[in-house]
Every structure is written in structure tokens, then in C-alpha cells.
Scaffold this active site. Structure first.
Site, short mmCIF file in Angstrom:
data_model
loop_
_atom_site.label_atom_id
_atom_site.label_comp_id
_atom_site.label_asym_id
_atom_site.label_seq_id
_atom_site.Cartn_x
_atom_site.Cartn_y
_atom_site.Cartn_z
N THR A 879 0.75 -1.33 0.02
CA THR A 879 -0.15 -0.09 0.13
C THR A 879 0.83 1.42 0.07
OG1 THR A 879 0.01 -0.26 2.46
CG2 THR A 879 -1.95 -1.07 1.23
N CYS A 880 2.16 1.16 0.31
CA CYS A 880 3.07 2.30 0.55
C CYS A 880 3.43 2.83 -0.99
CB CYS A 880 4.09 1.99 1.45
SG CYS A 880 5.13 0.63 1.08
N PHE A 881 3.40 1.87 -1.93
CA PHE A 881 3.53 2.19 -3.29
C PHE A 881 2.39 2.19 -3.98
CE2 PHE A 881 7.51 -0.23 -1.73
CZ PHE A 881 8.16 0.79 -1.55
#
Length: 913
Positions: A879-881
Site C-alpha cells: 500500500t505504500c507504493f
């Protein structure tokens, strides 16, 4: 332009009548010299058309002399219309057009003269041959056209045909209308390649054949504005279709092949339009039937992970047979609906191969024709704890595995008494707690109430001390262990996924589990699916506020200072006022609120409260699209009362949605998962960092997880800094944390403590203020029936998603042939997603079901599709990317099944494998 042509034609006809001269052949059309009564402009147009016609006839004669006349039409399509154009046709193109005759063409072209004088002489000789040949023919055909010109009117029409630029605004020429050489929708024929009705899921196609008005084939092309629309008769579902014009064979030029796949059963309307007009017979109505039952979609209605039965008493469960596209199956008279189903009942802890009490003597299946459902009747003769598994065609159903607790008649009566009295306590022994297994189990007591299960230890044998409390919500699970024997203590585990799991033994295990399950199902409405829980939630909210009337309440606000004026207008509102129907007036603006102004106020007030630019809520990341949570470093003027007001606005949205219809209101915000978890009482752990604070996750948390911490000199403390980077204070994450070093065995404990401080403790006042406002309208026990992902869907809705927008704004990392095949499967699956499935995909990949206002284009970073270095595993997400990793699969069916499992059961997005 058609009127102009007719006018010229009438004038010229009079001229030809008054003069003995006239146009009686195609050759004479190419040698017009003097038209005394024709307007000079029209005469110039005719002369220009005549010159073009003459050049084409000369080219045709040259080809005839070299036995190449069969290629004349193909050369015209390549803009070879005169003898001069022969020089400029490239050899590579000529080889493709003429095939085996290319050698003849090449030798003939080499024989053409080089000088203009010699070329003019050759053209004169060819023209003489054309004129001489015309004296022996009554009619000409040119490029497949019938020669009809017997007057200057024919030449005018020919001019419009050979020189379209002379009549750009005319769709069809006069000659086309006269001879019927134009596309006619009434002559169009449609051939369907399937029998009606047709099963869903199979690629279907039909052919549209186009004809001219005169019955001759019409070569269809893009400019004819053909459109095909396939949609449900009762609904708004549209099916993507592929239209292929023409074909590889010459006789297919007047055909269009339409291909599509219907996945939802029902009646569909197939509309075929030419220039926005229906063709003959359109729209066509076709019926698509459900397919055979699919174990992955077939399951129990209103399922529960634990089923409570009484020995010897039949207990019925409802099963819905559905096909692979989630359509309710239908069966013909000669089909057996229950064929293929097998029910296996095994004692928990018993032999894996044994079935309870002799095969199917304890269960029975019956088909209910009126509803299409199947009734499973369980009659268990012996009390105990069993695992029931229901399979179809050898494959276990989606929710076909569950525990069945069978009580004696006396125990069943005790459970019913417990549910009524709400004051229940049972003796048990604690075997495993806080990571430690006791050699000698500790004596404890288990208390069960409608809201929680509490384990207490007796100090000095009479003073109860609370050890741990579990909320009665779907995230709290009971797992059964050991032999099923009522005469000895039986083991079980209680785990809510956040706190350390607890293992207990008790002679009353089954009664504890049954009481727990009864309370839980009562709390969530009797089912564990999101749709059922949502309906139960709305019903309970309406019941909770049944004494509050939804009559109108006027409220004046200022658009330029919306937050302050709204807060002031509602300052003295009680719960009854918040339940009324707001009638909004924007000061300085004229208008009566019939619902539009109220919806606009909700949208604007949500933006004022939850937009990171306004600093009341803010993301951990500097990215303006980061998930938002209460901002503890907000400006001094934003007091806690603003968070309480925010909670009431969210509660008001949920209350309005519970009323249904046009009152439905969505909260336009992208909340952090840790904030949503706190609203429903879940414990926050380090995994929330990946979605909520991706910068910290990548720079610190991920590094600690993947490396040895023994040499890092890391302690259970967290340092805080001011905006300039100067240290402010050191916070101990646990008591005496500054003196306790972090080791590899305790690094997860350290990360959980860090998450508790940064995501919970530091925001305690803000979250409590928000909950005070929210719980004024929505009871906290109703919120706790959802997990954090479901709570976001409840509050914020599924939104509107465009697959075209998605396809236009994403990043692909990978170029292999296998990954391109998986990408094709991905887009095919996404194009058939429901809105909830699309929301789950976004939750799984980006951490939120909500898109920025600009859609996929404004996602930062962009949505990424990346190949995973595995085969057949579930897709994973970072989710961070905003990155979705797709493994390879054998076929589309396996890919779609894995993708749906990942987004529906792994929406945490923490690299589910």
C-alpha cells in the site's frame, strides 16, 4: 448540395434538348467541351470531373493491354488513378497488390516513356483505343458502377462521385439515390450464433450484414457510425462488446462481427444503431441463463462460523446454489438440484477419516423450488463439538466449513437462561497466556456479557482480578482443541487477532462457546457477511432513534466561513435536533432547499473537516493524498470541540443513510486504518504503519523487521523532534523503556509499542472527543460489528469508479509475454467487478476505498501493476507504493478466483501469501 446538382441537371437537360448534342456514353462524358447554357462555375466543375474520368479510362486501357485489368479496382484504392501515378507506386506495395503479376507490371512500367512528349503521345493512342472500343459497346462499367448517364444530369452526378471534395456536405450523391447505391438500415440483417436462451459466461457473437438500398452488399467502414449497445433490460448493467468491421476475405467486406460475454443472468437488450437510428429489428431481446453451481460461489445464507444445535433436534441451514458469476442457479425438471453435494461431519480432535454416526444419517438435503434454495437439515444424536464440511463436486463450498456445537437439552436451556440474564460466570483453567504455557494451569473464571468476554483470576481465592477482556465482535474467534469428551475438561483458544491469544480448558467449554455465539449473532444481526450486517445496522439505528422525528429544521450558514457558522448553528442542538432533517440556507444566496442544498452542505462540511489543508485532520505523510487522522499538532484555535462536531457529522451521515432513499449521505474522507480501528475498539499494531505512515514504515519499521537489531543499540523509547529537527523529548514506550534494550526476540513487541504510542496514545484526547460526538447518534456496540475495512465502506460508500479512467492512469512494471497475458485477465476481471469489489481492490492496494477527487489520475504514487515471482499464489499488495503484484496462473478462472479471495479476505494488504 443535392438540390444544387438537381438544378444544374435540369439546366443542362434543357440545353441538350435545344441543341442536338448530348451525352450518351461514359466516353462522351469524358470529352465534354462546350455547354453554352450552363453557369461558368458549374461548367468548370464538370470539365474537371471529365478530365479525371478520362485519366482513369486511359489507365484502365493501359492495364487491359498488359492483361492487368483485374487489378484496376485495387490500384484505385491505392490512389493510382492516372498513368502518371504508375511511376510513383513503390515496388514493395506493388508486390503486395499484384502478387504473381508483379513481373508483368514491372516490365510494363519500364516500357513507359520518360519524356512528357512521348507520354502524351502514348496517352493519345490509348485514348483513341478507348473511343474506338466504346463504339462497339452499349454500356460501360467502371470500378463496379453501372453507366447510366444519358444527359448532363448523369455527368453532374458523376462529378460528385469522382470528386467528393466538390460536394463535401452531401452524404450521398444524386446517382447514389437514383440507383440505390447507399447503406440502408432496413436491409441490414443480423445472424445470432446461439440459441435463445443461452448460458452466461460463454463468449457469444453475432454477425451484422449490410446491404445497399438496391440489395447489393455494402462495404461497412468506421465512418458509417455503427454502434452496438448490450445492456440489461431491468437495470443499468452494460456489457463490453468488441466490434470487428469487415474481414480478411473479399466477400466479408459488408459484415461486422460483434463479440461479447454476459456474466449476469437475465434479459438483455441488444441495440444496433446506424447514425443513431435502429436497424431493422433492433433492439433485440435475448435471455441468458445461470450456469451450473460453482463451489466457490455457492454457500450458506446468513452464515456463522459456529452453529449451535440441540442433540436429537433438527437444525436447518439455507444453502444458495450459485454459478461462477454469482447468479442464483436454476434447474430444469429433469435435473436433480441436490446431486453432487456431500456433507461430512467429524468430531473435533477425532480420527480424520471418521464420519459421525454412519454417513448421512445425521443430515438431509432438500430442494425448495419456490426460492431455488437448498435446505440442509442437521440432526445430531450426541452432544459434543463437531466440524461440518459441505462440498459440491468434491470441492468445499466458500463458507462450507464450520464448527457445530451440539448441546444436551439441559445445556441448551442453560444457554437460553444465560442470554436472558446477562450475568454468566464459568470455571476454567488457564493453560497459555502472554506467550507463556503453564505447567500447572491457573484456575480462572470466564464472564460473558452481551458486549464482552472477560477472564479473571481469583487473588486469595476470592478477589477477582481481570486478566484480559475480549469484545464480542466478529474479530473475536473461538478455536476448539482436543478430544471431544464431556466427562473431562475440553480445550479451546480465544483470539481477537490483536491481543495475545489465550488457551483455556473447561468442562463447560461448549456452553461458554454457545453463549458467546448467541450474544455475537444477536449483536451482528445473525450473519457475518457485510451486506447482512449493514442491513442490521441500519435497522438498529432506526430503532434506536424511533422516538426522534425527522421533521425539518432550518439552519443558516455562511459559505465563506462554513465550519465556524455550522458549529455555531448546532452549538445548542441535542440528539433530537441532530436527527431532524436539516433545511440549509446559505446567507446572501436565494434558493429553497429541496434536498440539493442539504447534500451540498454535507459535501462542503466534510471537506472543511477532513481535508488535510484545513489542519484538523492530517496524514502522517506530507503527500496531500495521504490517509487522514486527527492532527495533534493542529493550530491552537482548533479545539477538541471541533473533533466532537466531526463525530456528530459522521453520525448524522450514518443516521441519514439508515433512513435510505434520497437521504443517504456519504462521508467524503480517506481515514487511516488505525483511526477506524480505534472507533470500533480494535487494538492497533505495527502493521498499520504500512498504510497509515508509509514513510516511517519504509525507513524504520521494514528495516527493523528484516534486519538484526542486536547491534542497533535500540531501546523501548521514541524521540520527538520539532519542525527544525531539534529534539523535544524522549518518550518511554513501556515502563522503564529507556533501560530495556530491544532484541530480536522482542522487536515485534517494540514495534507494537511504537504503534500504540504514535497511532493511539498521542491522539487519545482527539479520538475520545470524536467518539463522544459519534456515539451521541450511533451506539458503539453497533459500530463494533464491523472491521475497519467494512466500517469505511459503511461510512464512505463504494464511490464511483471508471474502468476507462483506471486503464488510462496506471503504471505497468513488466513486459514478459506471461505478464501481458495476466494483465489481459486482470482487465477482463475488473471490467466485471461490482462497485463493492472495486472498493475492496482499492482497499487492498491503496489502503482506502476512496479515490482522490480527480480519480485514478491524482493517485500518488500511481496505481502500479507488477508481476510477482511466484506461480499460483494469491496476489499481494504494497500500500505504500499503491502496488498490486500479480503472479502467473494456468488459466483465467484460477486467476479470477485468486484475485477475489485476496481482495475480499486479505484487505489488510500486508503481503498476503
Amino acid at each position: 448540395m443535392s438540390e444544387e446538382i438537381c438544378s444544374i441537371a435540369m439546366t443542362t437537360m434543357r440545353s441538350s434538348d435545344s441543341n442536338s448534342s448530348g451525352i450518351s456514353s461514359l466516353v462522351s462524358s469524358a470529352t465534354v467541351e462546350d455547354l453554352p447554357e450552363l453557369h461558368p462555375a458549374d461548367e468548370e466543375r464538370l470539365q474537371r470531373a471529365a478530365r479525371v474520368l478520362q485519366q482513369r479510362l486511359i489507365l484502365r486501357q493501359w492495364l487491359t493491354e498488359h492483361n492487368l485489368q483485374s487489378h484496376h479496382h485495387r490500384l484505385l484504392q491505392e490512389d493510382v488513378t492516372s498513368l502518371e501515378d504508375v511511376y510513383w507506386l513503390e515496388d514493395t506495395r506493388a508486390k503486395f497488390l499484384l502478387g504473381k503479376d508483379f513481373q508483368v507490371w514491372s516490365m510494363a512500367r519500364q516500357g513507359l516513356p520518360v519524356s512528357k512528349e512521348d507520354l502524351s503521345s502514348l496517352k493519345a493512342d490509348l485514348w483513341s483505343a478507348v473511343v474506338k472500343s466504346s463504339h462497339h459497346q452499349d454500356a460501360w462499367t467502371f470500378g463496379g458502377m453501372l453507366v447510366v448517364s444519358v444527359s448532363v444530369a448523369g455527368l453532374v452526378t458523376l462529378a460528385a462521385m469522382t470528386q467528393p471534395s466538390l460536394a463535401p456536405e452531401a452524404k450521398n450523391s444524386l446517382l447514389q439515390y437514383v440507383t440505390g447505391k447507399y447503406l440502408h438500415s432496413g436491409n441490414t440483417k443480423v445472424t445470432f450464433h446461439w440459441n435463445d436462451p443461452h448460458p452466461v459466461g460463454q463468449s457469444t457473437s453475432f454477425i451484422i450484414t449490410f446491404f445497399q438500398r438496391n440489395g447489393q452488399p455494402y462495404p461497412i467502414c468506421d465512418t458509417d457510425r455503427l454502434s452496438v449497445d448490450v445492456c440489461e433490460c431491468e437495470g443499468y448493467r452494460r456489457v463490453a462488446s468488441l466490434v470487428e468491421l469487415g474481414g480478411t476475405e473479399p466477400d466479408q467486406g459488408n459484415q461486422a462481427v460483434v463479440k461479447f460475454t454476459v456474466r449476469q443472468s437475465g434479459q438483455y437488450r441488444i441495440s444496433i444503431l446506424l447514425t443513431n437510428k435502429h436497424i431493422n429489428g433492433s433492439p433485440f431481446i435475448k435471455t441468458f441463463l445461470p450456469g451450473p453451481p460453482d463451489p466457490a460461489k455457492t454457500g450458506f445464507v446468513r452464515p456463522s462460523s459456529i452453529v449451535i444445535c440441540t442433540s436429537g433436534v433438527p437444525h436447518s441451514l439455507v444453502l444458495e446454489p450459485r454459478d461462477e458469476f454469482n447468479n442464483l442457479c436454476k434447474f430444469s425438471e429433469d435435473e436433480d438440484p441436490i446431486k453432487g453435494y456431500v456433507v461430512t461431519v467429524k468430531p473435533i480432535g477425532g480420527p480424520e477419516t471418521s464420519e459421525a454416526t454412519g454417513g448421512n444419517s445425521c443430515w438431509n438435503l432438500e430442494h425448495e423450488k419456490s426460492s431455488g434454495r437448498i435446505l440442509l437439515s442437521l440432526t445430531m444424536p450426541t452432544e459434543g463439538c463437531y466440524r461440518v464440511q459441505v462440498a459440491y463436486a468434491g470441492i468445499t463450498l466458500a463458507n462450507g466449513t464450520f464448527e457445530c456445537v451440539v448441546l444436551s437439552a439441559g445445556d441448551a436451556a442453560m444457554v437460553q437462561k444465560n442470554v436472558r440474564n446477562h450475568n454468566t460466570c464459568y470455571d476454567a483453567r488457564l493453560v497459555f497466556f502472554q506467550g507463556e504455557r503453564y505447567l500447572k494451569p491457573h484456575k480462572v473464571q470466564v464472564y460473558i456479557s452481551p458486549k464482552q468476554l472477560t477472564i479473571k483470576e481469583l487473588v486469595l481465592k476470592f478477589i477477582p482480578k481481570r486478566l484480559i477482556t475480549f469484545r464480542l465482535c466478529p474479530s473475536t474467534k473461538i478455536h476448539f482443541l482436543g478430544e471431544n469428551n464431556q466427562t473431562t475438561s475440553a480445550s479451546f483458544i480465544i483470539d481477537d487477532g490483536c491481543q495475545p491469544k489465550v488457551e483455556l480448558t473447561s468442562r463447560d467449554r461448549n456452553v461458554i462457546a454457545a453463549t458467546f455465539t448467541h450474544f455475537l449473532l444477536k449483536n451482528i444481526g445473525g450473519s457475518e457477511t457485510f451486506k447482512d450486517k449493514q442491513e442490521f445496522f441500519y435497522q438498529e439505528v432506526r430503532k434506536f432513534h424511533h422516538k426522534h422525528y425527522h421533521d425539518k429544521l432550518s439552519m443558516k450558514v455562511t459559505r465563506d466561513n462554513l465550519l465556524e457558522t455550522s458549529l455555531k448553528a448546532t452549538r445548542n442542538f441535542n440528539v433530537s435536533d441532530w436527527c431532524r432533517n436539516f433545511e440549509i440556507t446559505f446567507q446572501g444566496e436565494q434558493g429553497v432547499d429541496w434536498g440539493g442544498l442539504r447534500r451540498e452542505w454535507f459535501q462542503l462540511i466534510c471537506a472543511a473537516l477532513f481535508d488535510p489543508k484545513n489542519l484538523l485532520f492530517k496524514g502522517y505523510s506530507e503527500n496531500q493524498q495521504a490517509l487522514v487522522h486527527p492532527n495533534r499538532k493542529r493550530p491552537p484555535n482548533l479545539k477538541l470541540k471541533y473533533f466532537e462536531f466531526s463525530g456528530r457529522v459522521v453520525g448524522k451521515c450514518l443516521y441519514e443513510s439508515a433512513l435510505g432513499g434520497g437521504y443517504r449521505q456519504l462521508v467524503r474522507a480517506r481515514f487511516t486504518r488505525s483511526f477506524l480501528a480505534q472507533l470500533i475498539g480494535l487494538r492497533v499494531h505495527y502493521k498499520y504503519f504500512e498504510q497509515d505512515d508509509p514513510d516511517l514504515y519504509l525507513s524504520k519499521v521494514k528495516y527493523i523487521l528484516e534486519h538484526d537489531v542486536e547491534d542497533m543499540d535500540l531501546y523501548f523509547v521514541e524521540e520527538e523532534y520539532d519542525p527544525t529537527g531539534q529534539p523535544l523529548k524522549v518518550v518511554e514506550l513501556i515502563p522503564n523503556g529507556s533501560k530495556i534494550k530491544v532484541h530480536n526476540s522482542t522487536k515485534l513487541q517494540y514495534l507494537d509499542a511504537l504503534a500504540q504510542y504514535k497511532l493511539v496514545t498521542s491522539l487519545k484526547d482527539e479520538v475520545e472527543a470524536f467518539l463522544r460526538g459519534l456515539n451521541d447518534l450511533i451506539p458503539d456496540n453497533l459500530l463494533s460489528i464491523f472491521d475497519e475495512n467494512e466500517l469505511e465502506l459503511l461510512m464512505c460508500g463504494t464511490g464511483e469508479y471508471s474502468v476507462l479512467d483506471f486503464r488510462a492512469h496506471h503504471i505497468i512494471n513488466g513486459t514478459s509475454a506471461e505478464f501481458r497475458r495476466v494483465l489481459d485477465w486482470f482487465w477482463a476481471a475488473v471490467s466485471n467487478f461490482t462497485r463493492e469489489e472495486m472498493a475492496r481492490l482499492l482497499q487492498f492496494t491503496t489502503g482506502s476505498s476512496q479515490l482522490p477527487p480527480g480519480g485514478f489520475k491524482e493517485l500518488s504514487p500511481r496505481f502500479q501493476l507488477t508481476p510477482a515471482p511466484t506461480f499460483g499464489n494469491l496476489p499481494t499488495a504494497h500500500t505504500c507504493f499503491n502496488q498490486l503484484c500479480l503472479p502467473d496462473y494456468d488459466n483465467y478462472e484460477k486467476f479470477e478466483k485468486a484475485l477475489l479471495i485476496a481482495i475480499n479476505e486479505g484487505t489488510e494488504g500486508f503481503g498476503l501469501i
